[in-house]
Design a protein around this motif. Structure first.
Motif, short mmCIF file in Angstrom:
data_model
loop_
_atom_site.label_atom_id
_atom_site.label_comp_id
_atom_site.label_asym_id
_atom_site.label_seq_id
_atom_site.Cartn_x
_atom_site.Cartn_y
_atom_site.Cartn_z
N MET A 149 0.75 -1.13 -0.04
CA MET A 149 -0.01 0.11 0.03
C MET A 149 0.81 1.31 -0.12
O MET A 149 0.58 2.32 -0.72
CB MET A 149 -0.88 0.08 1.24
CG MET A 149 -1.89 -1.06 1.21
SD MET A 149 -2.85 -1.06 2.82
CE MET A 149 -3.22 0.58 3.03
N ASP A 150 1.84 1.26 0.74
CA ASP A 150 2.93 2.28 0.99
C ASP A 150 3.58 2.51 -0.11
O ASP A 150 3.87 3.79 -0.68
CB ASP A 150 3.58 2.05 2.12
CG ASP A 150 4.19 3.45 2.43
OD1 ASP A 150 3.96 4.48 2.42
OD2 ASP A 150 5.69 3.19 3.15
N MET A 151 4.22 1.63 -0.92
CA MET A 151 5.35 1.87 -2.03
C MET A 151 4.83 1.65 -3.20
O MET A 151 5.29 2.34 -4.40
CB MET A 151 6.44 0.99 -1.55
CG MET A 151 7.24 1.17 -0.57
SD MET A 151 8.83 0.15 -0.02
CE MET A 151 9.93 1.13 -1.37
N VAL A 152 3.92 0.86 -3.55
CA VAL A 152 3.35 0.42 -4.82
C VAL A 152 2.04 1.32 -4.98
O VAL A 152 2.02 2.28 -6.25
CB VAL A 152 3.20 -0.86 -5.08
CG1 VAL A 152 2.54 -1.35 -6.48
CG2 VAL A 152 4.28 -1.73 -4.91
N GLU A 153 1.09 1.02 -4.33
CA GLU A 153 -0.23 1.75 -4.47
C GLU A 153 -0.23 3.23 -3.96
O GLU A 153 -1.17 4.06 -4.40
CB GLU A 153 -1.41 1.13 -3.47
CG GLU A 153 -1.41 -0.52 -4.16
CD GLU A 153 -2.42 -1.13 -3.36
OE1 GLU A 153 -3.57 -1.58 -4.27
OE2 GLU A 153 -2.47 -1.10 -2.44
N LYS A 154 0.79 3.38 -3.29
CA LYS A 154 1.08 5.07 -2.92
C LYS A 154 -0.54 5.45 -2.16
O LYS A 154 -0.80 6.72 -2.39
CB LYS A 154 1.29 5.97 -3.91
CG LYS A 154 2.29 5.63 -5.03
CD LYS A 154 3.66 5.66 -4.31
CE LYS A 154 4.89 5.08 -5.18
NZ LYS A 154 6.36 5.25 -4.59
N LEU A 155 -0.86 4.66 -1.29
CA LEU A 155 -2.10 5.11 -0.48
C LEU A 155 -1.97 5.82 0.88
O LEU A 155 -2.63 6.33 1.36
CB LEU A 155 -3.01 3.74 -0.24
CG LEU A 155 -3.35 3.34 -1.70
CD1 LEU A 155 -4.15 2.04 -1.24
CD2 LEU A 155 -4.48 4.12 -2.39
N LEU A 156 -0.57 5.92 1.23
CA LEU A 156 -0.24 6.49 2.60
C LEU A 156 0.60 7.64 2.43
O LEU A 156 1.69 7.44 3.19
CB LEU A 156 0.25 5.08 3.42
CG LEU A 156 -0.72 3.95 3.46
CD1 LEU A 156 0.17 2.90 4.04
CD2 LEU A 156 -2.11 4.28 4.03
N PRO A 157 0.47 8.89 2.00
CA PRO A 157 1.36 9.65 1.75
C PRO A 157 1.73 10.62 2.95
O PRO A 157 2.89 11.21 3.24
CB PRO A 157 0.76 10.72 0.51
CG PRO A 157 -0.64 10.46 0.83
CD PRO A 157 -0.90 8.99 1.05
N THR A 158 0.72 10.62 3.86
CA THR A 158 0.99 11.47 5.03
C THR A 158 1.18 10.73 6.37
O THR A 158 0.93 9.49 6.38
CB THR A 158 -0.27 12.43 5.22
OG1 THR A 158 -1.12 11.69 5.82
CG2 THR A 158 -0.56 13.35 3.93
N PHE A 159 1.70 11.38 7.56
CA PHE A 159 1.79 10.66 8.91
C PHE A 159 0.29 10.11 9.13
O PHE A 159 0.28 9.13 9.74
CB PHE A 159 2.55 11.40 9.89
CG PHE A 159 4.02 11.63 9.41
CD1 PHE A 159 4.77 10.62 9.85
CD2 PHE A 159 4.41 12.76 9.20
CE1 PHE A 159 6.30 10.63 9.57
CE2 PHE A 159 5.97 12.90 8.89
CZ PHE A 159 6.84 11.92 9.04
N GLU A 160 -0.45 10.91 9.16
CA GLU A 160 -1.95 10.68 9.38
C GLU A 160 -2.60 9.55 8.53
O GLU A 160 -3.36 8.52 9.28
CB GLU A 160 -2.79 11.96 9.13
CG GLU A 160 -2.74 12.99 10.22
CD GLU A 160 -1.34 13.89 9.74
OE1 GLU A 160 -0.69 13.74 8.71
OE2 GLU A 160 -0.73 14.37 10.55
#
Length: 340
Positions: free
Chosen positions: A134-145
């Motif tokens: 989710m973090d590196m491929v789908e880029k769904l978690l851009p912020t700390f929140e």
């Protein structure tokens, strides 16, 4: 071959691989030698002597059983005390957290997965929060929140499956055709709603998706209190070794120097030109450790914990686990940490 024998002996391959890699790195750094290993040559890649370590574990004898078989956390203490090794270096390279060896996803570039390993209750495994895709491929978690929400929701949701004796695979392995167009595609909310119907159909008790998560929150926070009772369960135990965050050695940095130098320029605003590798490593380390600290703060806030990682009184009351013994324990631990 090692995998075959590990399975045959009933030895966990993740713990085995991490533990052997750890002593091989100690060998390569001159911290241990043949006198320590009983004559085994632990040069990196010497699989025959690595296999002998495994066989020794199974037989309950020798360096394999008496030292390596105790795991990485135990060996950090052991080699610090018996060999005078630098504890910080051993902690940096020892791929374990909370006494559990890390399943080997390379997390250096995924802050969310670092948190997914470090801020679990039972140690760094990817059952509670496997977020690297989710973090590196789908880029769904851009912020700390965004990361904090994921590090709250997914451990709770996966806990719910365990509480109810259900397999998680039907939840997210076959997604609805329009799932990508939903507000929170990673949660597969159409399937989550299916579980509310399953719960109501089985128990006769209506429940919402939020109610499912609250069931897990109650158990998860109670587990955190139990861990606190055993002397753990605070912020210092929620960190991963630095190798999970960034390069520990000069060799590691220089093997990916172009990437790391680019990060110094673009993310930190430091021109690496003219700096030694050691200087660049120090700057990068401070940056990455600071980001991890910010993530810990965000996750604790989302979970309803204080800065020490202890559930707040408000959280305990909301979840109806504010028993007198629980309140006494958390307030005593909180006071001890605040006094430091």
């Amino acid at each position: 071959e090692l995998n075959f024998y590990a399975d045959t002996y009933g030895i966990d391959t993740i713990t085995l691989a991490n533990s052997i890699a750890f002593v091989m790195e100690l060998w390569e750094n001159g911290i241990i030698d043949e006198k320590d290993t009983g004559g085994l040559d632990l040069t990196w890649g010497n699989w025959k002597d690595a296999a002998e370590l495994l066989h020794q574990m199974a037989r309950g004898e020798g360096f394999g059983a008496e030292v390596v078989g105790n795991g990485v956390r135990w060996m950090i203490d052991y080699f610090t005390e018996t060999k005078g090794a630098d504890r910080q270096f051993l902690h940096d390279i020892g791929m374990q957290g909370k006494g559990l060896e890390i399943s080997e996803y390379v997390t250096k570039e995924s802050l969310a997965q670092q948190g997914g390993y470090g801020m679990t209750l039972k140690g760094p495994q990817h059952d509670e929060a496997w977020l690297i895709f989710m973090d590196m491929v789908e880029k769904l978690l851009p912020t700390f929140e965004d990361k904090a929400e994921a590090l709250h929701y997914f451990p709770m949701w996966r806990t719910w499956f365990s509480l109810h004796g259900l397999c998680k695979l039907p939840w997210n392995d076959i997604e609805p055709p329009d799932n990508k167009n939903t507000p929170e595609p990673a949660k597969v909310m159409e399937h989550v709603e299916n579980y509310t119907w399953l719960f109501e159909g089985t128990t006769g008790v209506p429940i919402t998706p939020e109610g499912l998560i609250e069931q897990s929150e109650r158990v998860y926070n109670f587990q955190r209190v139990f861990i606190l009772k055993f002397g753990y369960g605070t912020r210092e135990h929620d960190y991963v070794p630095y190798r999970a965050m960034g390069p520990v050695t000069v060799e590691e940095y220089e093997s990916r120097q172009e990437r790391y130098d680019k990060q110094l320029r673009e993310e930190i605003g430091v021109d690496p030109e003219g700096l030694s590798t050691e200087e660049k490593m120090r700057i990068l380390r401070k940056y990455r450790e600071d980001r991890y600290d910010q993530l810990v703060d965000a996750v604790y806030k989302r979970r309803g914990w204080d800065k020490h990682g202890i559930p707040t009184l408000e959280t305990l009351k909301r979840l109806h686990i504010d028993f007198p013994e629980v309140i006494e324990l958390v307030e005593r631990k909180r006071a001890e940490l605040n006094a430091v």
